[in-house]
Write a protein that holds these residues in place. Structure first.
Motif, PDB file in Angstrom:
ATOM      1  N   LEU A 149      -4.782   2.426  -1.431  1.00  0.00           N
ATOM      2  CA  LEU A 149      -4.697   1.167  -2.168  1.00  0.00           C
ATOM      3  C   LEU A 149      -4.858   1.469  -3.656  1.00  0.00           C
ATOM      4  O   LEU A 149      -5.897   1.982  -4.080  1.00  0.00           O
ATOM      5  N   SER A 186      -1.384  -2.752  -5.021  1.00  0.00           N
ATOM      6  CA  SER A 186      -1.632  -3.185  -3.650  1.00  0.00           C
ATOM      7  C   SER A 186      -2.148  -4.621  -3.618  1.00  0.00           C
ATOM      8  O   SER A 186      -2.854  -5.068  -4.521  1.00  0.00           O
ATOM      9  N   TYR A 235       0.847  -1.192   0.000  1.00  0.00           N
ATOM     10  CA  TYR A 235       0.000   0.000   0.000  1.00  0.00           C
ATOM     11  C   TYR A 235       0.885   1.245   0.000  1.00  0.00           C
ATOM     12  O   TYR A 235       2.107   1.176   0.227  1.00  0.00           O
TER      13      TYR A 235
END
Length: 476
Positions: A301, A308, A272
């Motif tokens: 994200l 991610s 992330y």
């Protein structure tokens, strides 16, 4: 000469087939019919226009049938007024008087039919009423016509609901599915409270283990001239033992994950990004949780750079030693609402006694193409007073619940001490029967003169059930 509408549908031929043969043999790419062709509208799909963004913000694809064949056609921009006035809709009959073949010369073998002129929209002729399953009608698909589940303008990847932009719509939105069994390594994770240190360094942050406490409705930020495949955004408030932080899901990840990132889910997050938190947005009111809330940064994200990795942990695999907080609720009874401050947030639970029709109003936003909000009025009682909750519920990106709220057929009072038991049933049992219990979270108090009602917010989440058995609460 008889027009195409007068041609027989018997045998292997059809009115649509006759028209396509004429269009294919025409000297030009356009065909004006000698008589209007009567078709039934079986699907009407909207998307942000890519060809003429200055003239018309939205384009429409129409799936029509003559009873023998069905085909998806583009509606000419000049005809979109038929949709905006509500005349052209699913289940109507349409008399088509002009069509054309459109070739996308930037791509190989991509062409489609466009409806250029409509004589009129009529009630569905009787010969169409016997069709039980429109999906069983053969789709017209030859070399010169491309079959597509998405928009005919291939530069668009998604459809929007017919009127509002903030609901999931179409096959690109993955449905909810129970998370599979997974094995994760929790020996090297970080806490939300430690992310500030990673944000101010070049080190990549370690994985996170968090629970979703709140989820916003979908925010659609598409606009003419934009080249983002999926311009969607969803905010979640996530928490671990150290605090609460916002997490934003961007673009392509929204169709993939929105229906699977439910309130209460436990997530294992990898790769992330960390960004400065966007301050100019609404946030849920969390007062019943004794944890610090971090507002300076947020978790991002993204589908790429980096991509991610999201893992949903099955409920049976969540360990107590992870010390993740439970989803907080701040329930208010109907007798308490009158004494609450204007714009104060609360959660409510009640038995539905009245449901109004779905209404639309224009969004107050001044930027981007025109759009609407959908809302409905609902009354619910909780047994603490003779008065009912008056609820103004806007669409919360949960169309399966919003569109199916119905009044209870059985008069049963809800006792406030049963809230926790009721909520367990509401979250895990979304079936419907004669008794309809409704939970609305993050509602806001509105006081206008002598009237008091509750309106939904961006973070409002709906739960509904019909199979709760009242004797369970009595035995408790």
């Amino acid at each position: 000469m008889a027009g195409p509408a007068d041609r027989s549908d018997s045998g292997s031929g059809s009115a649509l087939q006759a028209v396509f043969e004429q269009l294919r043999s025409a000297h030009t790419l356009s065909l004006t019919l000698t008589g209007p062709l009567c078709l039934a509208v079986i699907a009407l799909d909207r998307y942000l226009s890519a060809q003429h963004p200055a003239a018309e913000s939205y384009s429409y694809d129409l799936t029509v049938t003559d009873g023998r064949w069905r085909i998806k056609c583009q509606l000419a921009d000049s005809l979109s007024r038929w949709v905006r006035t509500g005349s052209l809709r699913c289940g109507a009959g349409v008399l088509v008087s002009q069509l054309s073949m459109v070739h996308d010369e930037t791509r190989l073998s991509h062409s489609y039919i466009r409806i250029d002129s409509i004589h009129s929209v009529v009630e569905l002729p009787e010969r169409f009423l016997s069709i039980q399953d429109v999906g069983s009608i053969t789709e017209w698909c030859q070399d010169h016509v491309t079959r597509s589940d998405g928009p005919l303008q291939l530069s668009r990847k998604y459809y929007l609901p017919l009127w509002i932009n903030d609901d999931p719509y179409g096959s690109v939105w993955a449905p909810y599915s129970p998370p599979p069994d997974v094995v994760i390594d929790v020996s090297r994770i970080t806490l939300l409270a430690d992310l500030e240190a990673f944000f101010h360094s070049s080190r990549r942050p370690l994985p996170l283990l968090v629970r979703i406490l709140h989820r916003s409705r979908i925010r659609y930020y598409g606009k003419p001239g934009q080249n983002i495949d999926f311009p969607f955004q969803v905010y979640c408030e996530v928490a671990d033992q150290s605090g609460v932080m916002s997490m934003v899901v961007w673009n392509d990840l929204c169709p993939e994950w929105f229906n699977r990132l439910t309130v209460g889910s436990v997530l294992y997050l990898q790769q992330y990004s960390l960004k400065h938190s966007y301050q100019n947005r609404s946030r849920p009111h969390i007062r019943t949780l004794s944890l610090m809330t971090f507002h300076s940064i947020e978790i991002s994200l993204n589908p790429r750079s980096p991509a991610s990795v999201v893992t949903v942990i099955p409920p049976k695999s969540v360990q107590p030693q992870w010390d993740l907080p439970d989803v907080p609720y701040n329930f208010a009874t109907r007798s308490e609402v009158d004494s609450m401050n204007n714009n104060q947030a609360c959660d409510i639970i009640g038995l539905v006694t009245y449901v109004g029709r779905v209404e639309r109003i224009r969004s107050k936003e001044k930027t981007g193409p025109e759009k609407f909000w959908a809302y409905r009025w609902v009354h619910a009682v909780d047994g603490t007073t003779d008065s009912a909750f008056i609820l103004e519920i806007f669409s919360s990106s949960q169309p399966e619940i919003f569109n199916n709220i119905c009044p209870s057929k059985t008069a049963v009072r809800v006792h406030i001490h049963c809230i926790s038991l009721l909520l367990n049933y509401l979250i895990y049992d979304l079936s419907c029967s004669a008794v309809t219990y409704l939970v609305c979270t993050q509602m806001r108090v509105c006081k206008t003169g002598c009237s008091v009602y509750l309106t939904s917010s961006t973070e409002t989440h709906l739960f509904i059930t019909g199979r709760f058995q009242p004797e369970h609460s009595i035995s408790q």
